[in-house]
Design a protein around this motif. Structure first.
Motif, PDB file in Angstrom:
ATOM      1  N   LEU A 145       0.842  -1.196   0.000  1.00 33.62           N
ATOM      2  CA  LEU A 145       0.000   0.000   0.000  1.00 33.62           C
ATOM      3  C   LEU A 145       0.875   1.243   0.000  1.00 33.62           C
ATOM      4  O   LEU A 145       1.801   1.365   0.809  1.00 33.62           O
ATOM      5  N   PHE A 146       0.600   2.174  -0.909  1.00 30.07           N
ATOM      6  CA  PHE A 146       1.325   3.436  -0.994  1.00 30.07           C
ATOM      7  C   PHE A 146       0.718   4.419  -0.012  1.00 30.07           C
ATOM      8  O   PHE A 146      -0.480   4.683  -0.050  1.00 30.07           O
ATOM      9  N   ASN A 147       1.519   4.934   0.896  1.00 30.56           N
ATOM     10  CA  ASN A 147       1.011   5.868   1.909  1.00 30.56           C
ATOM     11  C   ASN A 147       1.813   7.162   1.869  1.00 30.56           C
ATOM     12  O   ASN A 147       2.662   7.404   2.695  1.00 30.56           O
ATOM     13  N   ARG A 199       0.604  10.255   2.226  1.00 29.54           N
ATOM     14  CA  ARG A 199       0.133  11.285   3.152  1.00 29.54           C
ATOM     15  C   ARG A 199       0.454  10.963   4.603  1.00 29.54           C
ATOM     16  O   ARG A 199       0.454  11.844   5.436  1.00 29.54           O
ATOM     17  N   LEU A 200       0.698   9.711   4.892  1.00 26.98           N
ATOM     18  CA  LEU A 200       0.986   9.345   6.275  1.00 26.98           C
ATOM     19  C   LEU A 200       2.460   9.570   6.572  1.00 26.98           C
ATOM     20  O   LEU A 200       3.317   8.961   5.962  1.00 26.98           O
ATOM     21  N   ARG A 201       2.743  10.423   7.493  1.00 24.87           N
ATOM     22  CA  ARG A 201       4.121  10.744   7.851  1.00 24.87           C
ATOM     23  C   ARG A 201       4.437  10.191   9.242  1.00 24.87           C
ATOM     24  O   ARG A 201       4.833  10.925  10.148  1.00 24.87           O
ATOM     25  N   CYS A 254       7.889   4.550   0.943  1.00 20.78           N
ATOM     26  CA  CYS A 254       6.501   5.011   0.975  1.00 20.78           C
ATOM     27  C   CYS A 254       5.524   3.846   0.907  1.00 20.78           C
ATOM     28  O   CYS A 254       4.324   4.051   0.992  1.00 20.78           O
ATOM     29  N   TRP A 255       6.013   2.635   0.714  1.00 20.91           N
ATOM     30  CA  TRP A 255       5.161   1.458   0.583  1.00 20.91           C
ATOM     31  C   TRP A 255       5.134   0.703   1.892  1.00 20.91           C
ATOM     32  O   TRP A 255       6.173   0.450   2.490  1.00 20.91           O
ATOM     33  N   SER A 256       3.949   0.349   2.359  1.00 24.04           N
ATOM     34  CA  SER A 256       3.823  -0.418   3.592  1.00 24.04           C
ATOM     35  C   SER A 256       3.096  -1.720   3.285  1.00 24.04           C
ATOM     36  O   SER A 256       2.342  -1.823   2.329  1.00 24.04           O
ATOM     37  N   VAL A 280      -9.428   0.954   0.392  1.00 26.51           N
ATOM     38  CA  VAL A 280      -8.520   1.907  -0.240  1.00 26.51           C
ATOM     39  C   VAL A 280      -8.817   1.961  -1.737  1.00 26.51           C
ATOM     40  O   VAL A 280      -9.495   1.096  -2.281  1.00 26.51           O
ATOM     41  N   ARG A 310      -3.694   2.792  -5.346  1.00 25.83           N
ATOM     42  CA  ARG A 310      -2.674   2.948  -4.306  1.00 25.83           C
ATOM     43  C   ARG A 310      -1.988   1.641  -3.951  1.00 25.83           C
ATOM     44  O   ARG A 310      -1.178   1.616  -3.032  1.00 25.83           O
TER      45      ARG A 310
END
Length: 105
Positions: free
Chosen positions: A35-37, A39-41, A50-52, A79, A83
């Protein structure tokens, strides 16, 4: 009028180029994905991925929405299908070799 025609041709060529670079991905239920995140910092850092994940696809809805679950199956969330990308898991060989760049006599 000439400028209008040139702008129209430019937009058509740009759209054709953009559409040609989009790859359609097909997913199936039970597949592992990342999952590409953006916006989550949660973990700041330049080199942080950036991938979780990996997550497992539980349900695929029409119009591109996907319901994902964690590996243990407890948490489920929806989602956008744009993404996610396939996860090609497996054992990664973490063999590391060091090279001494010091001065040799």
């Amino acid at each position: 009028m000439n400028a209008y025609e040139n702008a129209k041709l430019y937009k058509e060529r740009t759209k054709k180029w953009h559409d040609g670079r989009i790859s359609n991905q097909t997913f199936f239920e039970g597949q592992q994905v990342l999952l590409f995140n953006a916006r989550l910092r949660l973990f700041p850092g330049k080199l942080k991925s950036c991938w979780s994940g990996p997550f497992r696809i539980k349900t695929i809805f029409p119009h591109g929405a996907v319901k994902l679950t964690t590996e243990d199956g407890n948490n489920a969330f929806k989602v956008n299908g744009q993404r996610i990308k396939p996860y090609y898991g497996g054992d990664v060989d973490l063999h590391m070799e060091t090279i001494d760049l010091g001065k040799q006599d």
